[in-house]
Design a protein around this motif. Structure first.
Motif, PDB file in Angstrom:
ATOM      1  N   GLU A  73      16.348  -7.018   1.528  1.00 18.72           N
ATOM      2  CA  GLU A  73      16.480  -5.582   1.836  1.00 18.72           C
ATOM      3  C   GLU A  73      15.233  -4.800   1.433  1.00 18.72           C
ATOM      4  N   HIS A  74      15.091  -3.651   2.045  1.00 20.28           N
ATOM      5  CA  HIS A  74      14.028  -2.697   1.691  1.00 20.28           C
ATOM      6  C   HIS A  74      14.676  -1.304   1.815  1.00 20.28           C
ATOM      7  N   PRO A  75      15.571  -0.990   0.864  1.00 22.44           N
ATOM      8  CA  PRO A  75      16.405   0.210   1.039  1.00 22.44           C
ATOM      9  C   PRO A  75      15.635   1.523   1.096  1.00 22.44           C
ATOM     10  N   THR A 134       0.857  -1.193   0.000  1.00 24.36           N
ATOM     11  CA  THR A 134       0.000   0.000   0.000  1.00 24.36           C
ATOM     12  C   THR A 134       0.888   1.236   0.000  1.00 24.36           C
ATOM     13  N   ARG A 135       1.675   1.379   1.069  1.00 24.37           N
ATOM     14  CA  ARG A 135       2.513   2.573   1.243  1.00 24.37           C
ATOM     15  C   ARG A 135       3.579   2.712   0.168  1.00 24.37           C
ATOM     16  N   THR A 136       4.357   1.655  -0.010  1.00 23.51           N
ATOM     17  CA  THR A 136       5.509   1.742  -0.907  1.00 23.51           C
ATOM     18  C   THR A 136       5.040   2.031  -2.335  1.00 23.51           C
ATOM     19  N   ARG A 137       4.017   1.295  -2.743  1.00 26.51           N
ATOM     20  CA  ARG A 137       3.517   1.437  -4.111  1.00 26.51           C
ATOM     21  C   ARG A 137       2.927   2.825  -4.347  1.00 26.51           C
ATOM     22  N   ILE A 170      10.816  -2.471  -8.348  1.00 27.31           N
ATOM     23  CA  ILE A 170      10.324  -3.844  -8.211  1.00 27.31           C
ATOM     24  C   ILE A 170      10.236  -4.318  -6.762  1.00 27.31           C
ATOM     25  N   ARG A 171       9.107  -4.932  -6.449  1.00 32.04           N
ATOM     26  CA  ARG A 171       8.931  -5.650  -5.173  1.00 32.04           C
ATOM     27  C   ARG A 171       8.703  -7.116  -5.517  1.00 32.04           C
ATOM     28  N   HIS A 172       9.453  -7.967  -4.852  1.00 28.98           N
ATOM     29  CA  HIS A 172       9.404  -9.390  -5.216  1.00 28.98           C
ATOM     30  C   HIS A 172       9.606 -10.262  -3.971  1.00 28.98           C
ATOM     31  N   SER A 197      12.459  -9.827   8.625  1.00 26.13           N
ATOM     32  CA  SER A 197      12.175  -8.455   8.205  1.00 26.13           C
ATOM     33  C   SER A 197      13.264  -7.811   7.346  1.00 26.13           C
ATOM     34  N   ARG A 198      12.906  -7.535   6.104  1.00 27.40           N
ATOM     35  CA  ARG A 198      13.836  -6.779   5.235  1.00 27.40           C
ATOM     36  C   ARG A 198      13.947  -5.337   5.697  1.00 27.40           C
ATOM     37  N   VAL A 199      12.900  -4.850   6.366  1.00 29.84           N
ATOM     38  CA  VAL A 199      12.948  -3.474   6.901  1.00 29.84           C
ATOM     39  C   VAL A 199      14.033  -3.399   7.974  1.00 29.84           C
ATOM     40  N   PRO A 256       7.104   0.337  10.282  1.00 33.05           N
ATOM     41  CA  PRO A 256       7.029   0.518   8.825  1.00 33.05           C
ATOM     42  C   PRO A 256       5.626   0.343   8.251  1.00 33.05           C
ATOM     43  N   GLY A 257       4.711  -0.264   9.063  1.00 32.52           N
ATOM     44  CA  GLY A 257       3.391  -0.584   8.539  1.00 32.52           C
ATOM     45  C   GLY A 257       3.477  -1.803   7.632  1.00 32.52           C
ATOM     46  N   PRO A 258       2.388  -2.492   7.394  1.00 31.44           N
ATOM     47  CA  PRO A 258       1.086  -2.262   8.011  1.00 31.44           C
ATOM     48  C   PRO A 258       1.089  -2.658   9.486  1.00 31.44           C
ATOM     49  N   ILE A 259       0.407  -1.854  10.317  1.00 32.80           N
ATOM     50  CA  ILE A 259       0.407  -2.165  11.748  1.00 32.80           C
ATOM     51  C   ILE A 259      -0.766  -3.079  12.090  1.00 32.80           C
ATOM     52  N   LEU A 291       8.087  -3.973  14.708  1.00 33.66           N
ATOM     53  CA  LEU A 291       7.875  -4.628  13.412  1.00 33.66           C
ATOM     54  C   LEU A 291       6.589  -5.439  13.417  1.00 33.66           C
ATOM     55  N   ARG A 292       6.058  -5.612  12.242  1.00 31.07           N
ATOM     56  CA  ARG A 292       4.825  -6.393  12.101  1.00 31.07           C
ATOM     57  C   ARG A 292       5.089  -7.866  12.448  1.00 31.07           C
ATOM     58  N   VAL A 293       4.113  -8.473  13.079  1.00 30.29           N
ATOM     59  CA  VAL A 293       4.229  -9.896  13.391  1.00 30.29           C
ATOM     60  C   VAL A 293       3.126 -10.627  12.641  1.00 30.29           C
TER      61      VAL A 293
HETATM   62  C1  NCD Z   1       7.069  -3.704   4.987  1.00 29.01           C
HETATM   63  C2  NCD Z   1       7.452  -4.650   3.864  1.00 29.01           C
HETATM   64  O1  NCD Z   1       6.672  -4.915   2.954  1.00 29.01           O
HETATM   65  O2  NCD Z   1       8.573  -5.090   3.939  1.00 29.01           O
HETATM   66  N1  NCD Z   1       6.117  -2.764   4.677  1.00 29.01           N
HETATM   67  C3  NCD Z   1       6.483  -1.615   4.021  1.00 29.01           C
HETATM   68  O3  NCD Z   1       6.972  -1.641   2.926  1.00 29.01           O
HETATM   69  N2  NCD Z   1       6.309  -0.444   4.660  1.00 29.01           N
HETATM   70  C4  NCD Z   1       6.869  -4.352   6.301  1.00 29.01           C
HETATM   71  C5  NCD Z   1       5.896  -5.475   6.437  1.00 29.01           C
HETATM   72  O4  NCD Z   1       5.168  -5.821   5.525  1.00 29.01           O
HETATM   73  O5  NCD Z   1       5.854  -6.014   7.547  1.00 29.01           O
END
Ligand code: NCD
Length: 304
Positions: free
Chosen positions: A131-133, A53-56, A103-105, A164-166, A260-263, A220-222
């Motif tokens: 990673e999620h740079p 949602t956010r990144t896109r 790209i997200r993969h 978590s890549r974050v 980073p969301g989603p929470i 971080l999201r669980v």
């Molecule tokens: C994260 C992700 O997709 O890596 N979200 C984001 O991009 N803000 C974190 C997650 O999904 O837990």
């Protein structure tokens, strides 16, 4: 590495502090409310093989506010569903005229594969557990809006760190600037090699230890499915690791609360904490736009 990697942003690990600071400085000059047509006539291809949602949306708004055209390709509803390979999809999108590909993969290394074979810069919007740079950059940007420097700052990262890549990108970034990082979570959620990841990295057993005296806390999201693979029941996770008001009070008075969301309210943090004055969760999302504007402008060599 071939020339295609020029302008690409594949991870934080191989960036140096100077490159990071220059991207953050460029982001500070970006204002999505005062659009500048830096990327007029450029085509930004957004290739998302995973939910976002956010990144896109922030990449799309960032690109459009600089005058670029954007095209979104999702794995569902595209030829990816018919079994087309990642690289063939990349060649196709290059052939239709992509100037840059975001790209997200779900697989680590997918953006690197694309950057190695394509002639356009590739931006990693999250690859598997790698990673999620762009998230790490927007997190650093957010921290620096509240704190003078990253050096010597005490940061607690709580939750599912292993997957978590974050967290991985944040650790790479912050450890380049001398931030002291404490990780806390169930043993199944902690990286085994954590101590060899970076010198300033510590692991604590309890959230209370991790949070005490912290300047910033990243929750971080669980994922419940992953929690099911641990010895903990949801209720145990909540009582041991959930960020509550009482736990937050153990941090510095001016500590910021990040996610980073989603929470998932009621699981990794309480409703109250998510909305408290120390929470910068919404601000992180907001800062994603200027940071991604800077990343796109840099990728296309349009920084002034
Ligand atoms: C994260 C992700 O997709 O890596 N979200 C984001 O991009 N803000 C974190 C997650 O999904 O837990």
């Amino acid at each position: 590495m071939n020339k295609a990697a020029r302008g690409s942003l594949l991870g934080i690990e191989h960036l140096d502090a100077k490159e990071i600071l220059s991207l953050l400085a460029l982001a500070r000059r970006m204002n999505p409310l005062k659009p500048r047509p830096l990327l007029r006539d450029k085509r930004v291809l957004l290739l998302f093989y995973e939910a976002s949602t956010r990144t896109r949306s922030s990449f799309e708004i960032a690109a459009k506010s600089m005058g670029a055209m954007t095209t979104l390709v999702l794995s569902s509803g595209s030829s990816i569903e018919k079994g087309e390979s990642l690289l063939d999809t990349g060649y196709t999108l290059q052939a239709v005229g992509a100037d840059v590909m975001v790209i997200r993969h779900p697989h680590a290394g997918a953006p690197l594969l694309m950057a190695t074979h394509l002639d356009v810069p590739v931006i990693n919007a999250g690859d598997g557990m790698h990673e999620h740079p762009t998230q790490a950059l927007l997190d650093a940007y957010t921290i620096l809006r509240h704190k003078k420097t990253l050096k010597g700052l005490q940061m607690a990262i709580i939750g599912d760190i292993y997957h978590s890549r974050v967290a991985r990108s944040a650790i790479h970034l912050l450890s380049k600037f001398g931030t002291r990082i404490t990780l806390c979570g169930p043993p199944e959620f902690l990286p085994e090699v954590a101590t060899s990841l970076a010198p300033g990295l510590h692991i604590t057993r309890t959230v209370e230890e991790a949070v005490r005296g912290a300047d910033a806390i990243m929750v971080l999201r669980v994922q419940k499915e992953r929690l099911a693979g641990t010895k903990l029941r949801v209720q145990d996770y909540i009582s041991r690791y959930q960020m509550t008001t009482a736990r937050l009070k153990m941090a510095k008075r001016d500590a910021i609360l990040m996610h980073p969301g989603p929470i998932i309210r009621g699981l990794e943090l309480t409703w109250e904490v998510a909305d408290c004055p120390q929470s910068v969760i919404v601000e992180e999302v907001h800062n994603g736009v200027p940071v991604r504007m800077a990343i796109l402008a840099k990728a296309l060599g349009k920084t002034s």
